[in-house]
Design a protein around this motif. Structure first.
Motif, PDB file in Angstrom:
ATOM      1  N   ARG A 196       0.834  -1.206   0.000  1.00 54.48           N
ATOM      2  CA  ARG A 196       0.000   0.000   0.000  1.00 54.48           C
ATOM      3  C   ARG A 196       0.867   1.254   0.000  1.00 54.48           C
ATOM      4  O   ARG A 196       0.554   2.226  -0.692  1.00 54.48           O
ATOM      5  N   ARG A 197       1.950   1.222   0.771  1.00 58.29           N
ATOM      6  CA  ARG A 197       2.838   2.388   0.833  1.00 58.29           C
ATOM      7  C   ARG A 197       3.501   2.640  -0.521  1.00 58.29           C
ATOM      8  O   ARG A 197       3.534   3.776  -1.010  1.00 58.29           O
ATOM      9  N   PHE A 201       3.112   6.035  -3.208  1.00 50.73           N
ATOM     10  CA  PHE A 201       4.167   6.843  -3.821  1.00 50.73           C
ATOM     11  C   PHE A 201       4.106   6.768  -5.345  1.00 50.73           C
ATOM     12  O   PHE A 201       4.284   7.777  -6.037  1.00 50.73           O
ATOM     13  N   GLN A 202       3.859   5.575  -5.861  1.00 50.69           N
ATOM     14  CA  GLN A 202       3.813   5.422  -7.316  1.00 50.69           C
ATOM     15  C   GLN A 202       2.660   6.215  -7.916  1.00 50.69           C
ATOM     16  O   GLN A 202       2.817   6.877  -8.954  1.00 50.69           O
ATOM     17  N   HIS A 210      11.020   1.656 -12.067  1.00 53.59           N
ATOM     18  CA  HIS A 210      12.441   1.943 -11.816  1.00 53.59           C
ATOM     19  C   HIS A 210      12.601   3.089 -10.825  1.00 53.59           C
ATOM     20  O   HIS A 210      13.390   2.996  -9.868  1.00 53.59           O
ATOM     21  N   ASP A 211      11.853   4.179 -11.023  1.00 51.91           N
ATOM     22  CA  ASP A 211      11.973   5.339 -10.140  1.00 51.91           C
ATOM     23  C   ASP A 211      11.468   5.023  -8.736  1.00 51.91           C
ATOM     24  O   ASP A 211      12.006   5.533  -7.744  1.00 51.91           O
ATOM     25  N   LEU A 212      10.435   4.192  -8.649  1.00 47.26           N
ATOM     26  CA  LEU A 212       9.916   3.810  -7.338  1.00 47.26           C
ATOM     27  C   LEU A 212      10.964   3.012  -6.562  1.00 47.26           C
ATOM     28  O   LEU A 212      11.184   3.246  -5.370  1.00 47.26           O
ATOM     29  N   ILE A 223       9.485   5.214   3.297  1.00 46.59           N
ATOM     30  CA  ILE A 223       8.386   4.286   2.997  1.00 46.59           C
ATOM     31  C   ILE A 223       7.603   3.920   4.259  1.00 46.59           C
ATOM     32  O   ILE A 223       6.391   3.707   4.197  1.00 46.59           O
ATOM     33  N   THR A 224       8.265   3.865   5.392  1.00 46.44           N
ATOM     34  CA  THR A 224       7.582   3.499   6.634  1.00 46.44           C
ATOM     35  C   THR A 224       7.332   4.706   7.525  1.00 46.44           C
ATOM     36  O   THR A 224       6.961   4.561   8.691  1.00 46.44           O
TER      37      THR A 224
END
Length: 353
Positions: A196-197, A201-202, A210-212, A223-224
């Motif tokens: 989900r996280r 962002f994506q 790739h960027d993710l 991310i956390t």
């Protein structure tokens, strides 16, 4: 008629007196009840353990509080001194050999009891072997276990599943090792939660796969991180600073840690960079280090360059200075290589400004 009216008046007076007495009694009772509620509210409770809690239950309660709130500083609650148990605990001795800071652990609620209850061979060694298999260097164990000893609370099968998830998302061996080393809390998150996280962002920044992966590997802690804080920072960058979606995506991939910076600090730095230094949004995207630098440092160096007539950030003109170089290195490096001056002049400038 007259006597009838008198009787009515007396009757009403008697009723009024009764009503007044009843009202006074109700107020008295209500006051007693409120007093009891207030006393109940301010009565201190034992924030460490209940009288009937076992050490294991206390550790689980402390684990929940620490593990689920990664965006805030952990409260320093006096516990007990782990040093007093070192001589009689082989587990604590081995933790010290690994470089674990027991003093830091014991200041966090419930963690001292949890660590003291660990059996090294049964609870710790299998997790260490697992981390070694993931490419984590033993040199990093001390810092990792100090930061998150609750890792030993996680089931090994769950940890393996979470690593397999990263493999399925095409994170390289090096990327996975960096993620686990830089953010020991990552493995506390279920695969569903991490998914989900990453999806947030994506979608929010319109990132390619790739960027993710680049963002997550470069700054695993983001991310956390606390989602409420992240949303506020994103709102500040997008709405208050005016970066376009494309500019914002590039900015975040190049400097993901900006999302962990307090929004007020971001606004202060952006205002100075954009208005006083005259840099465009495109230039800031190319040099995200500027937003990561403290405002007073930017001000000192820009004003010194301005005094020397060297505050020229247009690449199309002579004597161009890359904005990125303003925040690079210490003062000696800046004065010699960017300002083309000497440290004595710069220090004199700082004293007189």
């Amino acid at each position: 008629m007259f006597f009838s009216a008198i009787r009515n008046i007396l009757k009403n007076s008697q009723n009024a007196a009764k009503y007044t007495a009843i009202t006074a009694q109700l107020r008295h009772l209500r006051g007693q009840r409120n007093h009891q509620v207030e006393v109940g509210l301010i009565t201190p409770t034992d924030v460490t353990t209940n009288q009937h809690d076992t050490p294991a239950e206390a550790a689980r309660e402390g684990a929940k509080e620490v593990a689920l709130d990664f965006g805030k500083r952990e409260a320093h609650v006096p516990s007990f001194n782990l040093a007093a148990y070192v001589n009689n605990s082989s587990t604590l001795k081995k933790f010290i050999d690994l470089g674990v800071d027991l003093h830091s652990i014991e200041k966090r609620k419930g963690l001292g009891q949890f660590v003291l209850g660990l059996d090294f061979e049964k609870n710790v060694k299998p997790h260490i072997s697992f981390l070694v298999d993931q490419g984590v260097s033993p040199d990093n164990f001390g810092r990792m276990f100090t930061k998150n000893p609750l890792l030993f609370k996680e089931d090994l099968d769950d940890l393996k599943t979470r690593v397999e998830y990263l493999k399925s998302k095409r994170f390289s061996d090096e990327a996975r090792a960096r993620i686990l080393t830089q953010n020991p809390y990552w493995l506390m998150f279920s695969t569903r939660r991490v998914d989900r996280r990453l999806g947030y962002f994506q979608k929010e920044f319109r990132l390619s796969g790739h960027d993710l992966r680049l963002l997550a590997t470069k700054e695993p802690n983001v991310i956390t991180y606390n989602m409420e804080h992240l949303r506020k920072s994103v709102f500040t960058l997008k709405e208050e600073m005016g970066f376009s979606p494309k500019e914002l995506s590039a900015l975040i991939v190049r400097r993901p840690r900006l999302m962990m910076t307090p929004p007020d600090d971001l606004i202060e730095r952006f205002s100075y960079i954009h208005q006083d230094m005259g840099l465009s949004h495109a230039q800031i995207v190319q040099c995200p280090e500027l937003l990561a630098s403290r405002e007073f440092r930017l001000r000192e160096r820009h004003e010194f360059l301005k005094l020397l007539g060297r505050a020229q950030y247009n690449p199309q003109e002579d004597l161009y200075i890359s904005p990125k170089t303003i925040v690079q290195g210490n003062n000696f490096y800046f004065v010699r290589n960017v300002a083309k001056s000497d440290l004595e002049t710069f220090e004199l400038f700082l004293k007189t400004r």
